[in-house]
Design a protein around this motif. Structure first.
Motif, PDB file in Angstrom:
ATOM      1  N   ALA A 347      -5.953  22.903  -4.379  1.00  0.00           N
ATOM      2  CA  ALA A 347      -6.193  24.285  -4.141  1.00  0.00           C
ATOM      3  C   ALA A 347      -4.455  24.596  -3.344  1.00  0.00           C
ATOM      4  CB  ALA A 347      -6.968  24.560  -3.574  1.00  0.00           C
ATOM      5  N   GLY A 348      -4.098  26.078  -4.176  1.00  0.00           N
ATOM      6  CA  GLY A 348      -3.197  26.554  -3.454  1.00  0.00           C
ATOM      7  C   GLY A 348      -1.825  25.799  -3.639  1.00  0.00           C
ATOM      8  N   PHE A 349      -1.886  25.057  -4.565  1.00  0.00           N
ATOM      9  CA  PHE A 349      -0.620  24.194  -5.249  1.00  0.00           C
ATOM     10  C   PHE A 349       0.111  25.112  -6.425  1.00  0.00           C
ATOM     11  CE2 PHE A 349      -0.291  19.517  -3.841  1.00  0.00           C
ATOM     12  CZ  PHE A 349      -0.266  20.299  -2.097  1.00  0.00           C
ATOM     13  N   GLY A 350       1.475  24.559  -6.584  1.00  0.00           N
ATOM     14  CA  GLY A 350       2.363  25.378  -7.421  1.00  0.00           C
ATOM     15  C   GLY A 350       3.272  24.200  -8.243  1.00  0.00           C
ATOM     16  N   PRO A 351       3.783  24.660  -9.358  1.00  0.00           N
ATOM     17  CA  PRO A 351       5.303  24.026  -9.968  1.00  0.00           C
ATOM     18  C   PRO A 351       5.275  23.340  -8.710  1.00  0.00           C
ATOM     19  CG  PRO A 351       4.875  25.845 -11.154  1.00  0.00           C
ATOM     20  CD  PRO A 351       3.681  26.063  -9.935  1.00  0.00           C
ATOM     21  N   GLY A 352       6.139  23.460  -8.329  1.00  0.00           N
ATOM     22  CA  GLY A 352       6.739  22.974  -7.276  1.00  0.00           C
ATOM     23  C   GLY A 352       6.327  21.582  -6.494  1.00  0.00           C
ATOM     24  N   GLN A 353       5.047  22.151  -6.067  1.00  0.00           N
ATOM     25  CA  GLN A 353       4.109  20.605  -4.946  1.00  0.00           C
ATOM     26  C   GLN A 353       4.113  20.230  -6.756  1.00  0.00           C
ATOM     27  OE1 GLN A 353       3.648  24.456  -4.348  1.00  0.00           O
ATOM     28  NE2 GLN A 353       2.945  24.366  -2.426  1.00  0.00           N
ATOM     29  N   GLU A 354       3.138  20.455  -7.394  1.00  0.00           N
ATOM     30  CA  GLU A 354       3.011  19.576  -7.961  1.00  0.00           C
ATOM     31  C   GLU A 354       3.770  18.160  -9.136  1.00  0.00           C
ATOM     32  OE1 GLU A 354      -0.223  23.470  -9.590  1.00  0.00           O
ATOM     33  OE2 GLU A 354       1.803  22.734 -11.278  1.00  0.00           O
ATOM     34  N   LEU A 355       5.615  18.337  -8.973  1.00  0.00           N
ATOM     35  CA  LEU A 355       6.372  17.886  -9.358  1.00  0.00           C
ATOM     36  C   LEU A 355       6.066  16.902  -8.488  1.00  0.00           C
ATOM     37  CD1 LEU A 355       8.419  17.073 -11.076  1.00  0.00           C
ATOM     38  CD2 LEU A 355       9.948  18.843 -10.039  1.00  0.00           C
ATOM     39  N   LEU A 356       6.759  17.715  -6.918  1.00  0.00           N
ATOM     40  CA  LEU A 356       6.255  16.542  -6.187  1.00  0.00           C
ATOM     41  C   LEU A 356       5.113  15.181  -5.664  1.00  0.00           C
ATOM     42  CD1 LEU A 356       7.314  17.775  -2.733  1.00  0.00           C
ATOM     43  CD2 LEU A 356       8.138  16.523  -3.825  1.00  0.00           C
ATOM     44  N   VAL A 357       4.106  15.999  -6.241  1.00  0.00           N
ATOM     45  CA  VAL A 357       3.204  15.023  -6.207  1.00  0.00           C
ATOM     46  C   VAL A 357       2.824  14.210  -7.222  1.00  0.00           C
ATOM     47  CG1 VAL A 357       0.553  15.234  -7.246  1.00  0.00           C
ATOM     48  CG2 VAL A 357       1.535  16.791  -5.915  1.00  0.00           C
ATOM     49  N   LEU A 358       4.024  14.310  -9.126  1.00  0.00           N
ATOM     50  CA  LEU A 358       4.713  13.523 -10.188  1.00  0.00           C
ATOM     51  C   LEU A 358       5.800  12.446  -9.137  1.00  0.00           C
ATOM     52  CD1 LEU A 358       4.578  12.826 -12.962  1.00  0.00           C
ATOM     53  CD2 LEU A 358       5.978  14.364 -13.141  1.00  0.00           C
ATOM     54  N   LYS A 359       5.763  12.751  -8.608  1.00  0.00           N
ATOM     55  CA  LYS A 359       7.042  11.802  -7.774  1.00  0.00           C
ATOM     56  C   LYS A 359       7.071  10.965  -7.367  1.00  0.00           C
ATOM     57  CE  LYS A 359      11.080  14.583  -8.273  1.00  0.00           C
ATOM     58  NZ  LYS A 359      12.420  15.639  -7.984  1.00  0.00           N
ATOM     59  N   GLU A 360       5.717  11.618  -6.117  1.00  0.00           N
ATOM     60  CA  GLU A 360       5.428  10.652  -5.057  1.00  0.00           C
ATOM     61  C   GLU A 360       4.330   9.825  -5.118  1.00  0.00           C
ATOM     62  OE1 GLU A 360       5.613  13.044  -1.207  1.00  0.00           O
ATOM     63  OE2 GLU A 360       7.822  13.765  -1.304  1.00  0.00           O
ATOM     64  N   HIS A 361       3.070  10.453  -5.959  1.00  0.00           N
ATOM     65  CA  HIS A 361       1.787   9.930  -6.183  1.00  0.00           C
ATOM     66  C   HIS A 361       1.398   8.995  -7.085  1.00  0.00           C
ATOM     67  CE1 HIS A 361       0.473  11.255  -2.217  1.00  0.00           C
ATOM     68  NE2 HIS A 361       1.331  11.806  -2.359  1.00  0.00           N
ATOM     69  N   VAL A 362       1.706   9.863  -8.773  1.00  0.00           N
ATOM     70  CA  VAL A 362       1.835   9.656  -9.374  1.00  0.00           C
ATOM     71  C   VAL A 362       2.505   8.989 -10.794  1.00  0.00           C
ATOM     72  CG1 VAL A 362       0.875  10.636 -11.600  1.00  0.00           C
ATOM     73  CG2 VAL A 362       0.567  12.030  -9.860  1.00  0.00           C
ATOM     74  N   ARG A 363       3.718   8.467 -10.075  1.00  0.00           N
ATOM     75  CA  ARG A 363       4.521   7.806 -11.460  1.00  0.00           C
ATOM     76  C   ARG A 363       4.473   6.275 -11.273  1.00  0.00           C
ATOM     77  NH1 ARG A 363      10.791   8.812 -11.287  1.00  0.00           N
ATOM     78  NH2 ARG A 363      10.745   7.015 -13.125  1.00  0.00           N
ATOM     79  N   ALA A 364       3.835   5.972 -10.014  1.00  0.00           N
ATOM     80  CA  ALA A 364       3.369   4.312 -10.060  1.00  0.00           C
ATOM     81  C   ALA A 364       3.001   4.197  -9.746  1.00  0.00           C
ATOM     82  CB  ALA A 364       3.343   4.557  -7.745  1.00  0.00           C
ATOM     83  N   ARG A 365       1.198   4.966 -10.655  1.00  0.00           N
ATOM     84  CA  ARG A 365       0.570   4.671 -11.743  1.00  0.00           C
ATOM     85  C   ARG A 365       1.032   4.049 -12.568  1.00  0.00           C
ATOM     86  NH1 ARG A 365      -5.047   3.876  -8.483  1.00  0.00           N
ATOM     87  NH2 ARG A 365      -4.532   4.619  -6.845  1.00  0.00           N
ATOM     88  N   ARG A 366       2.145   4.915 -13.671  1.00  0.00           N
ATOM     89  CA  ARG A 366       2.544   4.447 -14.983  1.00  0.00           C
ATOM     90  C   ARG A 366       1.365   5.440 -15.926  1.00  0.00           C
ATOM     91  NH1 ARG A 366       7.526   2.745 -15.027  1.00  0.00           N
ATOM     92  NH2 ARG A 366       7.008   2.381 -16.902  1.00  0.00           N
ATOM     93  N   PRO A 367       0.670   6.544 -16.221  1.00  0.00           N
ATOM     94  CA  PRO A 367      -0.394   7.199 -16.012  1.00  0.00           C
ATOM     95  C   PRO A 367       0.243   7.195 -17.929  1.00  0.00           C
ATOM     96  CG  PRO A 367       0.288   8.930 -15.649  1.00  0.00           C
ATOM     97  CD  PRO A 367       0.524   7.528 -14.531  1.00  0.00           C
ATOM     98  N   ARG A 368      -0.811   6.870 -18.928  1.00  0.00           N
ATOM     99  CA  ARG A 368      -0.272   7.627 -20.601  1.00  0.00           C
ATOM    100  C   ARG A 368      -0.249   9.182 -20.609  1.00  0.00           C
ATOM    101  NH1 ARG A 368       2.083   8.291 -24.380  1.00  0.00           N
ATOM    102  NH2 ARG A 368       1.673   7.701 -26.766  1.00  0.00           N
ATOM    103  N   TRP A 369      -0.881  10.105 -19.888  1.00  0.00           N
ATOM    104  CA  TRP A 369      -0.611  11.571 -20.193  1.00  0.00           C
ATOM    105  C   TRP A 369      -0.417  11.702 -18.602  1.00  0.00           C
ATOM    106  CZ3 TRP A 369       0.279  13.316 -24.976  1.00  0.00           C
ATOM    107  CH2 TRP A 369      -0.101  12.706 -25.990  1.00  0.00           C
ATOM    108  N   VAL A 370       0.431  13.113 -18.703  1.00  0.00           N
ATOM    109  CA  VAL A 370       0.459  13.881 -17.177  1.00  0.00           C
ATOM    110  C   VAL A 370      -0.131  14.920 -17.880  1.00  0.00           C
ATOM    111  CG1 VAL A 370       1.174  14.642 -15.443  1.00  0.00           C
ATOM    112  CG2 VAL A 370       1.737  11.965 -16.176  1.00  0.00           C
ATOM    113  N   VAL A 371      -1.837  15.734 -16.968  1.00  0.00           N
ATOM    114  CA  VAL A 371      -1.669  17.043 -17.304  1.00  0.00           C
ATOM    115  C   VAL A 371      -1.289  17.701 -17.085  1.00  0.00           C
ATOM    116  CG1 VAL A 371      -3.800  18.555 -18.652  1.00  0.00           C
ATOM    117  CG2 VAL A 371      -3.388  15.668 -18.924  1.00  0.00           C
ATOM    118  N   VAL A 372      -0.928  19.072 -16.693  1.00  0.00           N
ATOM    119  CA  VAL A 372      -0.713  19.715 -15.752  1.00  0.00           C
ATOM    120  C   VAL A 372      -1.540  20.946 -15.920  1.00  0.00           C
ATOM    121  CG1 VAL A 372       1.980  20.693 -16.532  1.00  0.00           C
ATOM    122  CG2 VAL A 372       1.089  20.906 -14.454  1.00  0.00           C
ATOM    123  N   GLY A 373      -1.970  21.452 -14.648  1.00  0.00           N
ATOM    124  CA  GLY A 373      -2.796  22.860 -14.909  1.00  0.00           C
ATOM    125  C   GLY A 373      -2.303  23.867 -14.879  1.00  0.00           C
ATOM    126  N   PHE A 374      -1.390  24.487 -16.017  1.00  0.00           N
ATOM    127  CA  PHE A 374      -0.948  25.955 -15.358  1.00  0.00           C
ATOM    128  C   PHE A 374      -1.604  26.839 -15.572  1.00  0.00           C
ATOM    129  CE2 PHE A 374       1.540  29.958 -16.975  1.00  0.00           C
ATOM    130  CZ  PHE A 374       2.417  29.857 -15.372  1.00  0.00           C
TER     131      PHE A 374
END
Length: 635
Positions: A347-374
């Motif tokens: 809650a409270g995150f915007g596109p900037g924080q979501e990009l950081l989450v992708l870099k620091e938490h998501v990429r290591a798991r190498r998901p087939r799909w990344v869904v970003v809610g706008f």
């Protein structure tokens, strides 16, 4: 003979002893009365919705807001040039008007009272800087007027009515003097006994008072670390208490803490909590459910060992703080696909924080799909806020929306002892309920937010911000969060020229590059605000003039509120802008607006009636649409 004298002496002294007891009882009564009068000194706040309708000036353009200042909510009235605000008041004793005037540049202010048609000016001054004003008021039953010429902010206007303590204090001093004279007369043996009893009572009272003072001091020292059942009653006083589920971080700003294992409980939605909708218009169960975060601070189970096929990024529409985790769209999507879906929303995150989450938490798991809610309601603003945070290094700037305080706050309301009593009474009342009523709800139908006691109706209605509309044999109730509704005044050109849009574009372009580099695909899930989904239903249900008047009332606190024609023209401007951007960048795009409108026309609320977020049906709709898309892509 001596026995007779002694007996006679007893008979003489008996009335005197009773007089001593009456004096002691009178002192105790006056002492308690004095303390109670002091504790009952009350503050009466002047709120814009309590004012008399404007008669001459400024067309009533003043608006109310509740700004968070540090750890308190400050009621504010933003008055445009040449505004006259009249408040009905009834104070039989002298009182004081207290407020702070903050002019935009230069303004002339005036304070007056109107009684029986006669107007009396009490104060007039021209300001070019902030001024704290304390104005004595005579006993008044009539109107209190505050007038400004020039744009001005009235901060926390309130009337404080002091107690008349002098008569009680003089009476107490008089009884103490009489008691002093009586206990100093040695010829009445029983006076010593009365004095001993009186002193014992006073000692016990002082000891009890000191214990209460010590408890009050201790509660104040503990402060924000008090349990929620004590701190919750203090919300009515405008106190902002830190949520222990959240922590500040250098890179993200506020985010959920790690390894949480607690409960979330709520009864009133954010539209009510922020003061835009009166409590009690919507009634639904108190929702209580487990709230758990993993080692990274997201709503995922630590025990999950399956791979991550889909990673969900987003804000409160993704982490789903108003629902049990199993009813959020990421969890539902995982069950529909039979695949691993991890929730990285906060809650409270915007596109900037979501990009950081992708870099620091998501990429290591190498998901087939990344869904970003706008989220159309505030993601552009959140992008600007986070960019400002990155430049300044301080806390993430916030609009600082608070809520409406109690209109009358007595001095005893401010005691932590009062909050302790109110909280304990609430706990006892909760325990007296049927245990079945206190169990967390389990079924998705329990998380609709709908009022089971709402009477059936065949005609649409509107009451102080709440719309009631019969749809497909059901009665739907719902309210809008005014800032989100107000954002529909922006045209496509204005949106495209905003700094938030440019920051969002850059964030999504970088997301696409990183996800593709890892062999995955990015999906932008367009999450509309409630107004974008519900406005067509309202347009079809209400006469145009009636709907325009209702929307004006909803937006009465907003600067330059748009009309019905404007919001309908711009309703899908951001949808189209995002769709075209995604087509240009070869990003898959899924707009939930049409499907949510379809569910609504079928008679199902897809947002909580008193909250700006999806209910269980809204999350179910998002999961079903995503599942269809991903199945078509052979996931």
């Amino acid at each position: 003979m001596r026995a007779d004298v002694a007996l006679g002496s007893d008979r003489v002294e008996a009335p005197s002893a009773w007089v001593g007891w009456l004096l002691a009882a009178g002192q105790c009564l006056l002492g308690v009365t004095l303390a109670w009068q002091w504790l009952c000194v009350s503050t009466y706040r002047l709120y814009l919705d309590e004012r008399r309708a404007p008669e001459i000036s400024a067309l009533g353009r003043a608006r109310q807001r509740f700004a968070v200042k540090g750890d308190r909510v400050e009621p504010q009235i933003l008055a445009t040039e040449d505004e006259r605000l009249s408040f009905p008041v009834d104070f039989p004793r002298p009182s004081e008007l207290r407020l702070r005037a903050v002019p935009s540049s230069q303004a002339t202010i005036e304070i007056a009272i109107v009684q029986q048609g006669a107007r009396r000016r009490l104060y007039r001054r021209t300001l070019s800087d902030t001024a704290d004003i304390t104005q004595s008021l005579p006993p008044i039953t009539g109107l209190l007027e505050v007038v400004n010429q020039g744009d001005l902010l009235w901060a926390d206007p309130r009337v404080v009515q002091e107690a008349s303590l002098t008569p009680t204090l003089l009476g107490l001093l008089g009884l103490l003097a009489l008691t002093g004279l009586r206990v100093g007369r040695p010829r009445f043996p029983r006076a010593a006994w009365a004095r001993t009893a009186l002193l014992g009572g006073i000692t016990a009272g002082i000891a009890g008072g000191l214990c209460l003072v010590a408890l009050e001091v201790g509660l104040r020292v503990v402060g924000h670390r008090l349990p929620a059942w004590i701190s919750a009653p203090r919300r009515n006083l405008g106190e902002v208490h830190a949520d222990p589920r959240w922590q500040d971080s250098v890179r993200y700003g506020a985010r959920l803490a790690k390894h949480l294992d607690t409960f979330c409980e709520w009864q009133q939605g954010d539209i009510v909590r922020m003061g835009f909708l009166p409590p009690g218009l919507v009634r639904h169960p108190t929702y209580r459910f487990p709230f758990v975060t993993d080692a990274e601070g997201f709503r995922n189970s630590e025990s999950e060992s399956t791979g991550t096929a889909v990673a969900a990024l987003g804000d409160s529409f993704t982490d789903g703080l108003t629902l049990p985790v199993e009813l959020t769209w990421p969890a539902r999507l995982g069950r529909l696909l039979g695949a691993g879906v991890r929730n990285y929303g906060t809650a409270g995150f915007g596109p900037g924080q979501e990009l950081l989450v992708l870099k620091e938490h998501v990429r290591a798991r190498r998901p087939r799909w990344v869904v970003v809610g706008f989220f159309a309601g505030n993601d552009l603003l959140d992008a600007e806020r986070f960019e400002s945070f990155g430049r300044g290094g301080g806390p993430v700037p916030s609009p600082g929306l608070g809520w409406k305080l109690k209109e009358v706050i007595a001095r005893f309301d401010r005691l932590y002892l009062t909050s302790l009593y109110e909280g304990a009474a609430g706990l006892l009342d909760d325990r007296k309920r049927n245990p079945a009523d206190r169990r967390p709800s389990q079924g998705p139908e329990d998380y609709s937010g709908e009022d089971p006691t709402a009477p059936p109706t065949s005609r649409p209605g509107f009451d102080r911000g709440l719309f009631t509309v019969p749809v497909a044999g059901r009665v739907l109730q719902f309210a809008f969060l005014p800032p989100y509704l107000n954002s529909l005044k922006l045209s496509r050109q204005q949106l495209q020229a905003s700094p938030g849009w440019e920051l969002t574009r850059r964030s999504y372009q970088e997301m696409q590059r990183l996800v593709r580099a890892d062999g995955g695909e990015l999906i932008v899930l367009f999450i509309p605000s409630k107004a974008q989904v519900y406005l067509p239903l309202l347009e079809a249900s209400f006469p145009r003039a009636e709907l325009q008047a209702a929307l004006r009332l909803c937006l009465r606190d907003q600067p330059q509120p748009p009309g019905l024609e404007v919001v309908m023209r711009n309703r899908l401007a951001l949808n189209d802008l995002m769709r075209e951007f995604c087509a240009e960048e070869d990003i898959r795009f899924l707009d939930l607006t049409p499907e949510l409108e379809t569910r609504l026309r079928a008679g199902h609320n897809v947002y909580f009636p008193d909250d700006s977020h999806w209910n269980a049906a809204g999350h179910q709709t998002a999961a079903a649409m995503l599942a269809r898309l991903l199945r078509a892509e052979s996931l």
